[in-house]
Motif scaffolding. Sequence first.
Motif, PDB file in Angstrom:
ATOM      1  N   PRO A 353       0.830  -1.219   0.000  1.00  0.00           N
ATOM      2  CA  PRO A 353       0.000   0.000   0.000  1.00  0.00           C
ATOM      3  C   PRO A 353       0.860   1.263   0.000  1.00  0.00           C
ATOM      4  N   LYS A 354       0.292   2.343  -0.595  1.00  0.00           N
ATOM      5  CA  LYS A 354       0.971   3.656  -0.568  1.00  0.00           C
ATOM      6  C   LYS A 354       0.220   4.551   0.403  1.00  0.00           C
ATOM      7  N   LEU A 355       0.976   5.211   1.253  1.00  0.00           N
ATOM      8  CA  LEU A 355       0.371   5.984   2.336  1.00  0.00           C
ATOM      9  C   LEU A 355      -0.656   7.006   1.834  1.00  0.00           C
ATOM     10  N   GLU A 356      -0.297   7.807   0.811  1.00  0.00           N
ATOM     11  CA  GLU A 356      -1.218   8.873   0.346  1.00  0.00           C
ATOM     12  C   GLU A 356      -2.511   8.253  -0.157  1.00  0.00           C
ATOM     13  N   ILE A 357      -2.403   7.127  -0.824  1.00  0.00           N
ATOM     14  CA  ILE A 357      -3.611   6.522  -1.413  1.00  0.00           C
ATOM     15  C   ILE A 357      -4.526   5.995  -0.303  1.00  0.00           C
ATOM     16  N   ILE A 358      -3.912   5.392   0.704  1.00  0.00           N
ATOM     17  CA  ILE A 358      -4.711   4.874   1.828  1.00  0.00           C
ATOM     18  C   ILE A 358      -5.347   6.039   2.591  1.00  0.00           C
ATOM     19  N   GLU A 359      -4.565   7.076   2.800  1.00  0.00           N
ATOM     20  CA  GLU A 359      -5.112   8.239   3.535  1.00  0.00           C
ATOM     21  C   GLU A 359      -6.301   8.834   2.793  1.00  0.00           C
ATOM     22  N   ARG A 360      -6.177   8.909   1.468  1.00  0.00           N
ATOM     23  CA  ARG A 360      -7.284   9.458   0.683  1.00  0.00           C
ATOM     24  C   ARG A 360      -8.496   8.518   0.788  1.00  0.00           C
TER      25      ARG A 360
END
Length: 385
Positions: A353-360
């Motif tokens: 997982p990529k942090l920015e994508i999960i946060e979004r």
Amino acid sequence: MKKCILVRYGEIFLKGNNISYFEKKLIDNINQSLVGIEYRLVKLHNRYCIVDYDVELEDKIVKKILNVFGIHSISRAYQTEAVVDSIKEAVLALTPKSGTFRVSVNRAYKKFEYNSTPFAAELGGEILTKNPSLSVDLHHPDHIISVDIREKNNVFVFANREMGLGGMPTGTAGNAIVMLSGGIDSPVATFKMAARGLKIFAIHYHSFPYTSEMAKQKVVDLAKILSKYTGEINLSVVPFTDIQKAIHENCPAEFMITIMRRFMMRIAEKIAIKYGCGAIVTGESLGQVASQTIESINVTNSVVTMPVFRPLIGSDKTEIIDIAEKIGTYETSILPYEDCCTVFLPKFPVIKPKLEIIERAESVLYIDNLIKDAIDKIETIIINN
Ligand code: ATP
Ligand code: MG
């Protein structure tokens, strides 16, 4: 002479000036483990001696003491005075039935009339006279009879050594909260961190009615087994279903586990703070499942600032199972009740997982409200063995 149990501690002796703090904790923990039993604990140099107990209870006492972290080993012994005939009597009482033996004498009490080597020879001779079928082997004996002449009234004679768990006394390293699932790994992680002196609090996420009462009971049972070693455990059972539903209904399926684990971490940190815990413990092992890759661990870890201890990160499953069997949690861990992580499990969870994508993806959720709601409904169970 009378029976006694010699208790030796392990790593604590490295503690220099702080040693009395560690010793006090260890004594408290020994006393705690023996609540309800009558005995006296005598402090000697670098060790303790348990005396004045009902000999019928010796096995029970030994079993309990061997589960106390910080203890290196124990010996069932005879305590006697520094008088030749008394020592001989104790040595003869411990004479093996067959095989080879050696008598080993340590003379800390310098007023004792013999030097250690001639006295060992004298005692060995006495044994041989009474038991001609035995023989002496100084280098590789089957049995060693040890005579420890400490003080005028404190001579210990013993012929066995039972190993303890080692580690540091519970409570000397502060408090930590363990994320305890019903699986094999997290109970082992608990044991390993408790062995380093942490007092353990536990948190479990429960997805009733998707997971059964039995699944919760299994975690209670595991905590109960662990409390034999850790002492009392405060277990917070968090209702997790609403959070899982919210994620399931509002976020992409492949992020289900990642987002769910971020919620687990956030809640664990809040409960940790409530109980004065300085760290979170998990049973993660690198690469074991999709949520335990470097990327997944990084994304779940980033919601907390507290240190997260993962004592099994470099362990193989087989090593973990070996410990689980040794500490007695394995049989319970493999009972087939579902964990909350299996609810709404996607077919293809994201592995990196990529942090920015999960946060979004999770930003559509009312994160704080969901967490507050879950925490308000926590059931607290105090577990004691
Ligand atoms: P375990 O055997 O400990 O269940 P696991 O191999 O099943 O581990 P995961 O399901 O990815 O691995 O869980 C990793 C860690 O997250 C667990 O070791 C545990 O610390 C924590 N955890 C997982 N599920 C729960 C739960 N329901 N409640 C509390 N902690 C959990
Ligand atoms: Mg699990």
